[in-house]
Structure formats: C-alpha cells, structure tokens
Design a protein around this motif. Sequence first.
Motif, short mmCIF file in Angstrom:
data_model
loop_
_atom_site.label_atom_id
_atom_site.label_comp_id
_atom_site.label_asym_id
_atom_site.label_seq_id
_atom_site.Cartn_x
_atom_site.Cartn_y
_atom_site.Cartn_z
N GLY A 277 0.81 -1.21 0.00
CA GLY A 277 0.00 0.00 0.00
C GLY A 277 0.84 1.26 0.00
N SER A 278 1.85 1.32 0.86
CA SER A 278 2.74 2.48 0.90
C SER A 278 3.96 2.12 1.73
CB SER A 278 2.04 3.71 1.48
OG SER A 278 1.55 3.45 2.77
N HIS A 279 5.12 2.55 1.26
CA HIS A 279 6.36 2.25 1.96
C HIS A 279 7.40 3.31 1.64
CE1 HIS A 279 6.55 0.16 -1.98
NE2 HIS A 279 7.79 0.64 -2.00
N LEU A 280 8.46 3.31 2.41
CA LEU A 280 9.53 4.28 2.21
C LEU A 280 10.37 3.91 1.01
CD1 LEU A 280 10.72 4.75 5.90
CD2 LEU A 280 8.99 6.03 4.66
N PRO A 281 10.75 4.87 0.19
CA PRO A 281 11.60 4.57 -0.98
C PRO A 281 12.88 3.87 -0.56
CG PRO A 281 10.77 6.82 -1.07
CD PRO A 281 10.41 6.30 0.28
N GLY A 282 13.25 2.83 -1.30
CA GLY A 282 14.50 2.13 -1.04
C GLY A 282 14.43 1.10 0.07
N GLY B 114 4.95 16.05 3.51
CA GLY B 114 5.60 16.25 2.24
C GLY B 114 6.74 15.29 1.98
N LEU B 115 6.84 14.21 2.78
CA LEU B 115 7.92 13.24 2.63
C LEU B 115 7.52 12.17 1.63
CD1 LEU B 115 8.80 12.97 6.42
CD2 LEU B 115 10.02 14.27 4.66
N PRO B 116 8.48 11.62 0.90
CA PRO B 116 8.16 10.70 -0.20
C PRO B 116 7.75 9.31 0.29
CG PRO B 116 10.53 10.90 0.03
CD PRO B 116 9.93 11.87 1.00
N PHE B 117 6.92 8.65 -0.49
CA PHE B 117 6.61 7.25 -0.27
C PHE B 117 6.33 6.61 -1.62
CE2 PHE B 117 2.44 9.18 -0.35
CZ PHE B 117 1.65 8.25 -1.01
N HIS B 118 6.42 5.29 -1.66
CA HIS B 118 6.14 4.53 -2.86
C HIS B 118 5.03 3.52 -2.57
CE1 HIS B 118 10.34 5.11 -4.95
NE2 HIS B 118 9.64 6.22 -4.85
N SER B 119 4.44 2.99 -3.61
CA SER B 119 3.51 1.85 -3.50
C SER B 119 3.76 0.94 -4.68
CB SER B 119 2.05 2.34 -3.48
OG SER B 119 1.75 3.00 -4.69
N LEU B 120 3.31 -0.29 -4.56
CA LEU B 120 3.47 -1.27 -5.64
C LEU B 120 2.10 -1.74 -6.11
CD1 LEU B 120 6.46 -3.43 -4.36
CD2 LEU B 120 6.37 -2.21 -6.55
N PRO B 121 1.84 -1.72 -7.42
CA PRO B 121 0.57 -2.22 -7.93
C PRO B 121 0.41 -3.71 -7.64
CG PRO B 121 1.75 -0.96 -9.61
CD PRO B 121 2.71 -1.19 -8.49
N VAL B 122 -0.82 -4.10 -7.39
CA VAL B 122 -1.13 -5.50 -7.07
C VAL B 122 -2.06 -6.06 -8.15
CG1 VAL B 122 -2.18 -7.04 -5.38
CG2 VAL B 122 -0.87 -5.05 -4.62
N MET B 123 -1.74 -7.26 -8.61
CA MET B 123 -2.53 -7.91 -9.65
C MET B 123 -3.34 -9.05 -9.07
SD MET B 123 -1.80 -6.29 -12.47
CE MET B 123 -1.66 -4.79 -11.45
N ALA C 146 16.67 -1.59 -6.87
CA ALA C 146 17.70 -1.63 -7.91
C ALA C 146 17.36 -0.76 -9.12
CB ALA C 146 17.91 -3.08 -8.36
N GLY C 147 16.23 -0.06 -9.06
CA GLY C 147 15.90 0.87 -10.12
C GLY C 147 14.95 0.36 -11.18
N PHE C 148 14.37 -0.83 -10.99
CA PHE C 148 13.36 -1.32 -11.93
C PHE C 148 12.07 -0.53 -11.68
CE2 PHE C 148 16.49 -4.56 -11.98
CZ PHE C 148 16.34 -5.30 -13.14
N SER C 149 11.56 0.10 -12.72
CA SER C 149 10.43 1.02 -12.54
C SER C 149 9.08 0.43 -12.92
CB SER C 149 10.67 2.29 -13.36
OG SER C 149 10.82 1.98 -14.74
N ARG C 150 9.08 -0.71 -13.62
CA ARG C 150 7.82 -1.31 -14.06
C ARG C 150 7.66 -2.68 -13.40
NH1 ARG C 150 8.28 -1.45 -20.33
NH2 ARG C 150 6.03 -1.81 -20.26
N VAL C 151 7.20 -2.65 -12.15
CA VAL C 151 7.09 -3.86 -11.34
C VAL C 151 5.73 -3.88 -10.66
CG1 VAL C 151 8.05 -5.17 -9.40
CG2 VAL C 151 9.59 -3.87 -10.91
#
Length: 451
Positions: free
Chosen positions: A279-284, A347-356, A432-437
């Motif tokens: 859902g949401s996590h810290l970059p890296g 205003g701090l960054p976060f990432h999420s990963l799409p789920v299939m 590792a920099g893969f952007s389409r995961v």
Amino acid sequence: MFINKIKSEGLSHLSYLVGNDGHAFVVDPRRDCEIYVEEAVKAGCRITHIFETHRNEDLISGAPVLAKLTGARVLHGPNAAGNVAYADTTHEGDTFEFGNLRVEVLETPGHTDDSLSFAVFDTDFGDDAVGVFTGDAMFIGDVGRTDFYPDRAEEVAGLLYDSLRKILALGDQALLYPAHGAGSVCGDSMADREFSSLGYERKYNDKLRISSREQFIKAKIAEHHYQPPYFRLMEKLNLTGADPAPRITTPVPLSPDEFRSLPEKTVIVDTRTVSAFLGSHLPGSLAIPAPMIPAFAGWYIEPGQPVVLVAADPAQARVASQHLIRIGVDNLEGFLTTDMPEWSAGGLPFHSLPVMHVDDIRERFRNPPDDWQILDVRSIKEYRQESIEGSVHAYVGELPQTLDQLDRNRHYTVMCASGARATIAASVLERAGFSRVDVFLGSFGAWKATD
C-alpha cells in the motif's frame, strides 16, 4: 528427570534443557541464552554441561556465552573444520551421567563432518535408550541436507546414510529430539509437529524408507538447497565464539528527522505485513515481514551493515530485532513507526506497488502488454514441479546476484506461491531501479484455485 524444549520461532530452531538430580545440561543453545539459566533455576538445577550436535550454519550458537554464565563444560564433535575455541572435543562412546540419566555420544557425520547425536538412557528402567538428540542428522519427516561439501557429495551422503542407521539401531522406542522443526532452511519435508519416535520415523519418513545406500546417495545428490551468504559468517563465529547477544529489547524509536539523517549505506527493512508494504512504503526499503526475517534477511544484509526497521508498533520491532540478533545482525540503529499518511502529510516521499489479481493476469495473457514478463521467485524445486508457461525463474534470495540477467526496460509481474516472497522480490527490484514492477497477489495458489 525432565526435558524442556525451547523453540526459537522463525528459525524453527529447537534446543533442549534436560535435568535430573539437581544437575542439567543444554543441547544446542541459541545466542540469547538467559532463558536456559532461568528455566534451570525454576527446576532447582545447575547447568553443568552443554552439548553441541554440530557447528550450526543458520544461527549463532549460545554455547560460549552460556558457559561463561554457568561455568558449564561445552562438548563438541571432532572434525569441525577447525578448532572450536570454546569447547572440548567428545567422541563416540563417551558417556556422561546425571543421576540415573546417562548420555552416550554417537558420531553421526553426513550433514557436517562434526555432527554428533546424544542418546539418553534411564538407568533405573532397562537398557534401551529413551530418546536421542539428533541435531541436523535426522528430523521429523526428513533427514539432514548434505550439500555443504560439494566436492565430496557422494561421500557425505553415504556418511549420512550410515549415521541414520546407527541412530535407528537405538530402537523404535526411542523418542526423537531434532535441532529444527518445520520451516527451517535445513530441510524440505519436515512434518508440522515436534514429537515422534524412531519407530514412527522408520515407518513413515520417506528418506529412511530408502533401503539401498546407493539409492539414498542418489536421492541426496539430486536435492537442491540454497545457502544464504550469512551462513559463512555463522560457521566462522561458531568456531571462534560470538560475542554475547545485545540485550534483546525494543530498538530505539526514531523521529522522521533522525531517520532522514541516517548514513546512506543504512538498510531499511520494512517488517510490516505484505499488504501494508504494498500500500505504501519508504523509498528504497526492503520488504521482509517480521516472521520471514530469519529465512531472508541474511540474503540482503552484509555483515556490519547498519539497519533500521520500519514496524507497525514497538512489539513488532522487538520481534524483528530478536530474529536479526540470532543471525548476527547487531547494528540496529532504531525503528520507525511513522504512519504513512502522517509521513506523506509532511511532504515526505513514499512509494507503493501495484497488485494484480488472478483475473488481471488472465486478461494480460489474452492481451499481453508490451515487454511484459512473469517473474517466478519460488525455489527451483517448486518451479520445476509446477510453473506458468512463459514465466522466467529467479529465486528470491539470489535475486540481487541475478539482476544483471534481467532487462530493466521490461515490465515484470512478480509471483511466488502466495505473494509474500513476491513482495520481497519486488522490493529488491524497486531498490535496484526497476520502474515497471507489480505483484501477483495470491500467485500460484490463486492460479491453481481458479484453474
């Protein structure tokens, strides 16, 4: 007379405190070893001996620390690929008495050259063994792995076959006390229970039902086991004796500002649930849910590397810290429990990963996106048994070493058996920099369930 089993969750490590007549011994103690002293005091016993069944690869032995705490004598087997600095060597036929309890030493090499088993006798009730501590030679439902000496593969597999026959010769009545249970990396097919007898194993353990030495050797050589890099550190520390474990308390909580000022080389381990990370996590950050730390953290954290935990609460941070300390990861800088909405509100960054969902995967097979690929990160054994046509394989633990074999421009859907290991792998790719995961949640379980 009593036998107390002490289990270390996650590692599925089983150690034992055995007492009689005011004296006690411990078999295969873990690094955070105060529990053995506490339990011995409760039972009115003094620990006088510590028996090691072999040099462990997957955890740090607590024997040298426990010996200093209690004054107990540590006994280890011969042929340990070096001098075990904190132990005396014991051999086949040596005996130790604790009142009417007698311990006899059996040399049972195969898993390692220094493997021992310890048969227990009650001298007040006949001549047969009442139990045996087998270390990693024999498990409930399985036997030990023999892949630590690849240049001697046939020899050590044959040695294990001979050792198992020696153990079975103690008689069907003897109870079995192994060093690991189901979930350990030391075996593939362990039963999901922690009680058995030699008679039951003789009848139902598939590896013990192989009557031919030649066929047993062939079966063991055909196995595939993974060896995380941290195994080498464990082997070294279990020869020289590791420092006492840092007292396992909840790590220091960090503020967002303290967190952001950490050194760049710090590894961020997100110990929350898979769904929370997705859902949401810290970059890296690395996704390693707390219960999975013993199996996977050693693949990604280098010795001495500083670590910070992201946890749902202090209790989860404490459990994660405990798991890490048992495999020698002591450089814990603290933990962060900042809720992601609060984090992002600043205003701090976060990432999420799409789920299939499985329906999404079905649709992708009908209309494949450009450069799309399913990446299966299960073990090679699982992959060879069943896999989705067109998928490629890279084991989750070995993924950092195989990244160069993956096209960074491709779109990867990562899968495993349920989605947990896939989430770990997706976090490795993202770091590792893969952007389409994205992650196939449910993974092969969902694929099979929907035919």
